[in-house]
Design an enzyme around this catalytic site. Sequence first.
Site, mmCIF file in Angstrom:
data_model
loop_
_atom_site.group_PDB
_atom_site.id
_atom_site.type_symbol
_atom_site.label_atom_id
_atom_site.label_comp_id
_atom_site.label_asym_id
_atom_site.label_seq_id
_atom_site.Cartn_x
_atom_site.Cartn_y
_atom_site.Cartn_z
ATOM 1 C CD GLU A 181 -2.679 1.408 2.575
ATOM 2 O OE1 GLU A 181 -3.506 2.014 2.538
ATOM 3 O OE2 GLU A 181 -2.717 0.146 3.437
ATOM 4 C CG ASP A 182 1.405 2.851 3.276
ATOM 5 O OD1 ASP A 182 0.492 3.340 2.543
ATOM 6 O OD2 ASP A 182 1.316 2.591 4.431
ATOM 7 C CG ASP A 203 -20.978 -5.476 39.189
ATOM 8 O OD1 ASP A 203 -21.561 -4.316 39.140
ATOM 9 O OD2 ASP A 203 -21.471 -6.592 38.571
#
Length: 736
Positions: free
Chosen positions: A88-89, A272
Amino acid sequence: MPVASTGKQDLARPSLDELLGVIKDKGLRTNVDMVTKAFEFANRAHGEQKRSSGEPYILHPLAVAKILAELQLDTATIVTGILHDTVEDTTATLEDIASEFTPEIAKLVDGVTKISKITFQTTEEKQAENFRKMVIAMAQDLRVILVKLADRLHNMRTLQHLASEKQQKIAQETLDIYSPLANRLGLSFVKRELEDLGLRYTHPEIYYKLVAQIAKNRVERDKYIQDVGQLIEAALRDHAFSDAFVTGRPKHFYSIHKKMQKNNLSFDEVYDVTGFRVIVASIEQCYGTLGLIHSLWTPVPGRFKDYIAIPKANFYQSLHTTVVGPGGEHVEIQIRTKEMHETAERGIAAHWAYKEEKTDSKEKEKFGWLNRLVESQKDLSDPNEFLETVKLDLFAEEVYVFTPTGEIKEFPLGATPLDFAYAVHTDVGNHCIGARVNGRMVPLKHKLKSGDTVEILTSVNQRPHKDWLKIAKTSRAKNKIRVFIKTEEHEKSLAMGELIFERQLRKESLKLKDLLKDGTLDEVAKQFTFKKAEDLLSAIGYGKISPKKVLSRLLPNQEATPEKKKEVMRPMERIYEEARQQSTDKHAIKVKGVEDLLVRFARCCNPVPGDNVVGFITRGRGISVHVRACPKMFDSDPHRLVEIEWDMKEKGSRKVKIRIVCEDRPGLLADMSKEIRDLKANITHAQIGTTRAQKAVCIFSLSIQDLSHLRKILSKLEAVEGVLKVQRMQRSDKSD
């Protein structure tokens, strides 16, 4: 009492040595040489790239790989974590990865890669389409989503380096999709961290208030955990459960926040907030431990759950009980074996087997929810509808019911016989008229409970209708109902469009069949951004586009006479004329592709500038503006939807209602009013009352500028001492 320590590693900035250290500590049979080679490949590919923090980009894929190693995944998955952003990069290609590593790793990287070659009209549509791709990739190989989740977890850990608006958007997406997905896959530690980080950035005031409140009582809380843990351990030793392991800690912030929100409680009223986990050697010891704990303290009625006998869909097994512990404090205790604990923390990563890139068929059958998502993406053409379907399936809690032959089927909480019918077969659902549950006749809206035996009754004369969408709970049933209704309505609108346009053409001595045969109308349809002539004719039938406008493209040099205009005017076209006269609201809206239509704002979702909106053509009243996520839009005919956007140059104000639940204390109203006034918003109406639980409920009508303005107001109000819950209100409107 033994307490597990997480250490003080920097989760956001790992090194290759740290990654290899995790692999060694976990005893993984990982190909270390391949991991090192992947690091060198990614380091070269990313080169001088930096993250938003200014740090070298390579730190991110290393951190992702480290998370995957902590989940004890295989070599291919860890290597994919290192390489997941290279295609992608960087200039690296899938062919490079297949050549340098393996086709399997290239396929996984391809599944994770975010690159999209499709052009979308809106950011939301692109996001929805990305989720569609993610689901398809998941079905092919679940390791893809494990890498995605590790990627998102590290991005959330380093979110502080982004702009505030981006932080909010990414964090909300994480809470909407990724944390429920982690839950569905049984990745408890990933889910908890994603939720807490999501809360930190979506509601920072609430998050840091909880941090401070828990820290304030830390010494007392730690002592309480130590004392209760020792009492449990002593009881287990007395009964020869010597291998038992007990841990205790406060619940994570998000779960406390959700409990406060759900029940309108202040922090002091949440009893609780402490949870204990008891890990024993066998299933028999699980039930024995449960008996011991119930003999020590009184169990809280209705709070016992046996997930060992009936595991959750994500393989989770454990016994849950809540007891009134020392000091009258409610304490939640989970009891499980070591194997169950491993599955609870690592989920599918602990349970899934990989054999020649394929998952075991028996294991795959257990992921019915994933199969439903894959099936639904085939039926839904609208990416936003698909995104809504994803949310439906991810957030569902389960009930388990039986067929007449004894086969068990899983459904979300609140499911009805209609959901059961569509689970059997689409035709059974379409013709369903009722059901017998445990031998007794019930209506379609009857809610099923675990253990029910269901038999569906059908009739050939039955057909789905819009009311069924309010009854159905599962995404499968809703999708099938929508498909049937929309197909039927599309056919009607197509016939109407052909009739209207045929009459229009007759005035010009033209024939529709000729225009269809020679492809002329297909070309004109494309000019209006429709795929084919059929879609254009259907739009004419709906009144979405004027036949005169289509004719002007066919005969661009010919102007119709006023007499002809009047003659060819049909009821569907009068929508436009009536809209011009009856519209009451023009506020800052641009309508794409439709001229001269005026707008009104739907009261069901009350959109404000900045909301993601869509237009719906209403008969005789122009375009009704809805928030795109409005439930009415998912039940509406898509052919009557038009793309619209806010004209942010136009300044104005919009009315919005907010609801505040708070403690009933003097001066609180003045404090809230001051925050609203300081942000230059005007309270146009106020309604204040109290509940039986001594809480105050305030409903304010505010005059605001836009969505950003509203968010600032809500955020400031949430930080006011004594405010328990703030929410934007919507009101129903049956007029659309």
